[in-house]
Write an enzyme that holds these catalytic residues in place. Structure first.
Site, PDB file in Angstrom:
ATOM      1  N   LYS A  33       0.686   7.160   7.917  1.00 34.24           N
ATOM      2  CA  LYS A  33       1.127   6.970   6.536  1.00 34.24           C
ATOM      3  C   LYS A  33       0.029   7.392   5.583  1.00 34.24           C
ATOM      4  O   LYS A  33      -1.133   6.987   5.718  1.00 34.24           O
ATOM      5  CB  LYS A  33       1.482   5.509   6.254  1.00 34.24           C
ATOM      6  N   ASP A  59       4.246   7.715   1.514  1.00 35.99           N
ATOM      7  CA  ASP A  59       4.637   6.484   0.830  1.00 35.99           C
ATOM      8  C   ASP A  59       4.180   6.527  -0.631  1.00 35.99           C
ATOM      9  O   ASP A  59       3.154   5.941  -0.985  1.00 35.99           O
ATOM     10  CB  ASP A  59       4.021   5.294   1.567  1.00 35.99           C
ATOM     11  N   LYS A  61       6.436   5.799  -3.252  1.00 41.15           N
ATOM     12  CA  LYS A  61       7.222   4.796  -3.994  1.00 41.15           C
ATOM     13  C   LYS A  61       7.675   5.305  -5.360  1.00 41.15           C
ATOM     14  O   LYS A  61       7.406   4.690  -6.390  1.00 41.15           O
ATOM     15  CB  LYS A  61       6.424   3.502  -4.146  1.00 41.15           C
ATOM     16  N   ASP A  64      11.383   6.076 -11.365  1.00 46.68           N
ATOM     17  CA  ASP A  64      11.445   6.666 -12.701  1.00 46.68           C
ATOM     18  C   ASP A  64      12.910   6.918 -13.027  1.00 46.68           C
ATOM     19  O   ASP A  64      13.800   6.471 -12.289  1.00 46.68           O
ATOM     20  CB  ASP A  64      10.625   7.961 -12.743  1.00 46.68           C
ATOM     21  N   THR A 121       5.260  -6.631  -0.196  1.00 45.74           N
ATOM     22  CA  THR A 121       4.799  -7.736   0.644  1.00 45.74           C
ATOM     23  C   THR A 121       3.678  -8.540  -0.009  1.00 45.74           C
ATOM     24  O   THR A 121       3.303  -9.597   0.490  1.00 45.74           O
ATOM     25  CB  THR A 121       4.339  -7.230   2.024  1.00 45.74           C
ATOM     26  N   ARG A 212      -5.488  -1.742   7.979  1.00 52.90           N
ATOM     27  CA  ARG A 212      -6.870  -2.137   8.234  1.00 52.90           C
ATOM     28  C   ARG A 212      -7.139  -2.662   9.644  1.00 52.90           C
ATOM     29  O   ARG A 212      -8.216  -2.384  10.197  1.00 52.90           O
ATOM     30  CB  ARG A 212      -7.318  -3.145   7.178  1.00 52.90           C
TER      31      ARG A 212
END
Length: 234
Positions: A33, A59, A61, A64, A121, A212
């Site tokens: 990603k 990704d 997102k 608009d 999240t 991470r």
């Protein structure tokens, strides 16, 4: 039974770092990603360079007015991403415009999965109330999930806690991509609605996204392999 697949989130602004992680993770993850952090810092040519022939979850997102989102998705077509994100909260007209843009701009056999992000999240019920949404995260995710799938999305981005409610409401049709995954013992960082890889797989996730705990490990490939083993045992 379907296999829950693993996406490694390469969250960095550094081109060499992203390339290094991608190379180290070859053969141990199902996709990589790249998101706003990297794309805004390095540009689309760098995204193409890091992705190469790898399966790419881009990704960004998009959120608009419908025409702008449609044109944005058209501009991304040369990158060959396998999964792309828009915000479900952009509304049905925006989602329909995104669907039409993808259908027009991408060859039928190479169309990306159009994913609608439901509730981030990092948000909990208190945070939703702060922005005027008087619903629980679960209620809002199901509401936006129904809207997005009706308007033409292929799938949804949700926390692991909402997998079961979405499956109950929408069945097996949505491709469910689940961030906020933390192996046992990992720090939650800025995620609030989290699960382990095994829990997410058992709940019915199609893809999980892990950042991470993989990229900051002493051996990223070994960390990814451990997660894959956990998924396989679910």
């Amino acid at each position: 039974m379907k296999r829950t697949r693993l996406i490694a989130a390469l969250d960095t602004q550094d081109l060499d770092q992203a390339r290094d992680w991608a190379k180290k993770l070859d053969g141990t993850v199902d996709a990589i990603k790249l998101g706003m952090e990297f794309t805004y810092a390095q540009g689309l040519s760098a995204v193409r360079s890091v992705a190469g022939e790898r399966t790419l979850f881009l990704d960004l997102k998009l959120h608009d007015i419908p025409n702008t989102v449609a044109k944005g998705l058209t501009s991304l077509a040369p990158l060959g991403a396998s999964l792309l994100t828009i915000h479900a909260s952009g509304g049905s007209a925006m989602i329909r415009a995104a669907r039409q843009a993808i259908d027009a701009a991408y060859p039928p056999l190479h169309r990306p999965v159009l994913l609608a992000v439901t509730v981030l999240t990092s948000l909990d019920e208190v945070a939703l109330h702060e922005i005027g949404i008087l619903a629980t995260p679960r209620e809002q995710v199901v509401r936006l999930g129904r809207l997005a799938m009706t308007a033409g999305a292929d799938g949804l981005v949700c926390s692991a806690e909402e997998i079961a409610p979405l499956r109950h409401a929408l069945g097996e049709a949505p491709v469910l991509v689940v961030p906020g995954i933390r192996p046992t013992g990992s720090d939650a960082n800025d995620q609030k609605r989290i699960m382990t890889p095994r829990q997410a797989a058992q709940a019915g996730a199609d893809w999980i996204v892990v950042g991470r705990p993989i990229t900051q490990a002493a051996d990223p490939a070994a960390a990814a392999a451990s997660i894959q083993a956990e998924l396989a045992s679910a």
